[in-house]
Write a protein that holds these residues in place. Structure first.
Motif, PDB file in Angstrom:
ATOM      1  N   ILE A   4      13.352 -39.612  13.472  1.00  0.00           N
ATOM      2  CA  ILE A   4      13.919 -38.557  12.627  1.00  0.00           C
ATOM      3  C   ILE A   4      13.282 -38.605  11.242  1.00  0.00           C
ATOM      4  O   ILE A   4      12.878 -37.576  10.692  1.00  0.00           O
ATOM      5  CB  ILE A   4      15.454 -38.689  12.542  1.00  0.00           C
ATOM      6  CG1 ILE A   4      16.068 -38.435  13.913  1.00  0.00           C
ATOM      7  CG2 ILE A   4      16.022 -37.730  11.500  1.00  0.00           C
ATOM      8  CD1 ILE A   4      17.548 -38.688  13.983  1.00  0.00           C
ATOM      9  N   VAL A   5      13.167 -39.800  10.686  1.00  0.00           N
ATOM     10  CA  VAL A   5      12.567 -39.963   9.362  1.00  0.00           C
ATOM     11  C   VAL A   5      11.102 -39.537   9.406  1.00  0.00           C
ATOM     12  O   VAL A   5      10.611 -38.837   8.504  1.00  0.00           O
ATOM     13  CB  VAL A   5      12.711 -41.426   8.877  1.00  0.00           C
ATOM     14  CG1 VAL A   5      11.929 -41.641   7.597  1.00  0.00           C
ATOM     15  CG2 VAL A   5      14.180 -41.781   8.687  1.00  0.00           C
ATOM     16  N   GLN A   6      10.395 -39.912  10.466  1.00  0.00           N
ATOM     17  CA  GLN A   6       8.998 -39.532  10.612  1.00  0.00           C
ATOM     18  C   GLN A   6       8.860 -38.013  10.729  1.00  0.00           C
ATOM     19  O   GLN A   6       7.977 -37.413  10.119  1.00  0.00           O
ATOM     20  CB  GLN A   6       8.392 -40.205  11.843  1.00  0.00           C
ATOM     21  CG  GLN A   6       6.939 -39.869  12.058  1.00  0.00           C
ATOM     22  CD  GLN A   6       6.392 -40.501  13.323  1.00  0.00           C
ATOM     23  OE1 GLN A   6       7.097 -41.205  14.043  1.00  0.00           O
ATOM     24  NE2 GLN A   6       5.134 -40.244  13.606  1.00  0.00           N
ATOM     25  N   PHE A   7       9.753 -37.397  11.478  1.00  0.00           N
ATOM     26  CA  PHE A   7       9.734 -35.941  11.624  1.00  0.00           C
ATOM     27  C   PHE A   7       9.933 -35.259  10.275  1.00  0.00           C
ATOM     28  O   PHE A   7       9.232 -34.296   9.940  1.00  0.00           O
ATOM     29  CB  PHE A   7      10.816 -35.493  12.602  1.00  0.00           C
ATOM     30  CG  PHE A   7      10.966 -34.003  12.693  1.00  0.00           C
ATOM     31  CD1 PHE A   7      10.057 -33.250  13.414  1.00  0.00           C
ATOM     32  CD2 PHE A   7      12.017 -33.368  12.053  1.00  0.00           C
ATOM     33  CE1 PHE A   7      10.187 -31.868  13.493  1.00  0.00           C
ATOM     34  CE2 PHE A   7      12.158 -31.990  12.124  1.00  0.00           C
ATOM     35  CZ  PHE A   7      11.239 -31.243  12.844  1.00  0.00           C
ATOM     36  N   ILE A   8      10.875 -35.739   9.477  1.00  0.00           N
ATOM     37  CA  ILE A   8      11.151 -35.147   8.165  1.00  0.00           C
ATOM     38  C   ILE A   8       9.942 -35.303   7.248  1.00  0.00           C
ATOM     39  O   ILE A   8       9.554 -34.360   6.549  1.00  0.00           O
ATOM     40  CB  ILE A   8      12.427 -35.759   7.545  1.00  0.00           C
ATOM     41  CG1 ILE A   8      13.641 -35.327   8.364  1.00  0.00           C
ATOM     42  CG2 ILE A   8      12.581 -35.355   6.085  1.00  0.00           C
ATOM     43  CD1 ILE A   8      14.934 -36.007   7.991  1.00  0.00           C
ATOM     44  N   LYS A   9       9.322 -36.467   7.262  1.00  0.00           N
ATOM     45  CA  LYS A   9       8.142 -36.697   6.426  1.00  0.00           C
ATOM     46  C   LYS A   9       6.994 -35.779   6.842  1.00  0.00           C
ATOM     47  O   LYS A   9       6.310 -35.200   5.995  1.00  0.00           O
ATOM     48  CB  LYS A   9       7.702 -38.153   6.518  1.00  0.00           C
ATOM     49  CG  LYS A   9       8.591 -39.103   5.755  1.00  0.00           C
ATOM     50  CD  LYS A   9       8.084 -40.530   5.872  1.00  0.00           C
ATOM     51  CE  LYS A   9       8.985 -41.502   5.134  1.00  0.00           C
ATOM     52  NZ  LYS A   9       8.507 -42.896   5.242  1.00  0.00           N
ATOM     53  N   GLU A  10       6.777 -35.642   8.139  1.00  0.00           N
ATOM     54  CA  GLU A  10       5.695 -34.787   8.626  1.00  0.00           C
ATOM     55  C   GLU A  10       5.986 -33.313   8.332  1.00  0.00           C
ATOM     56  O   GLU A  10       5.075 -32.552   7.996  1.00  0.00           O
ATOM     57  CB  GLU A  10       5.486 -35.001  10.117  1.00  0.00           C
ATOM     58  CG  GLU A  10       4.878 -36.347  10.454  1.00  0.00           C
ATOM     59  CD  GLU A  10       4.775 -36.601  11.950  1.00  0.00           C
ATOM     60  OE1 GLU A  10       5.197 -35.719  12.732  1.00  0.00           O
ATOM     61  OE2 GLU A  10       4.290 -37.685  12.319  1.00  0.00           O
TER      62      GLU A  10
END
Length: 59
Positions: A4-10
Motif C-alpha cells: 500500500i505504501v509503495q503504491f501511494i509513493k508510485e
C-alpha cells in the motif's frame, strides 16, 4: 502494508510527471463543450418538432 505504501509513493511520483492544463486551457475547453452542447440540443429539438409536425399531419 508495504504494498500500500509503495503504491501511494508510485502514484505520487506519477502525478508529478503529469502536465496539467493551464486555467485558460480549461476555460476554453469548457466553452467549447457548452457551446457544442447547446448547438446539438437545438438541432435535436428542431428535429423533434419537425417529426412531431409530420406525425400530426399524417394522423
Amino acid at each position: 502494508m508495504k504494498k500500500i505504501v509503495q503504491f501511494i509513493k508510485e502514484s505520487y511520483a506519477e502525478l508529478r510527471k503529469v502536465i496539467w492544463p493551464s486555467r485558460d486551457d480549461v476555460i476554453s475547453s469548457v466553452k467549447v463543450v457548452i457551446i457544442s452542447t447547446i448547438i446539438i440540443a437545438a438541432i435535436l429539438g428542431l428535429i423533434d418538432v419537425l417529426l412531431l409536425l409530420g406525425i400530426r399531419a399524417l394522423f
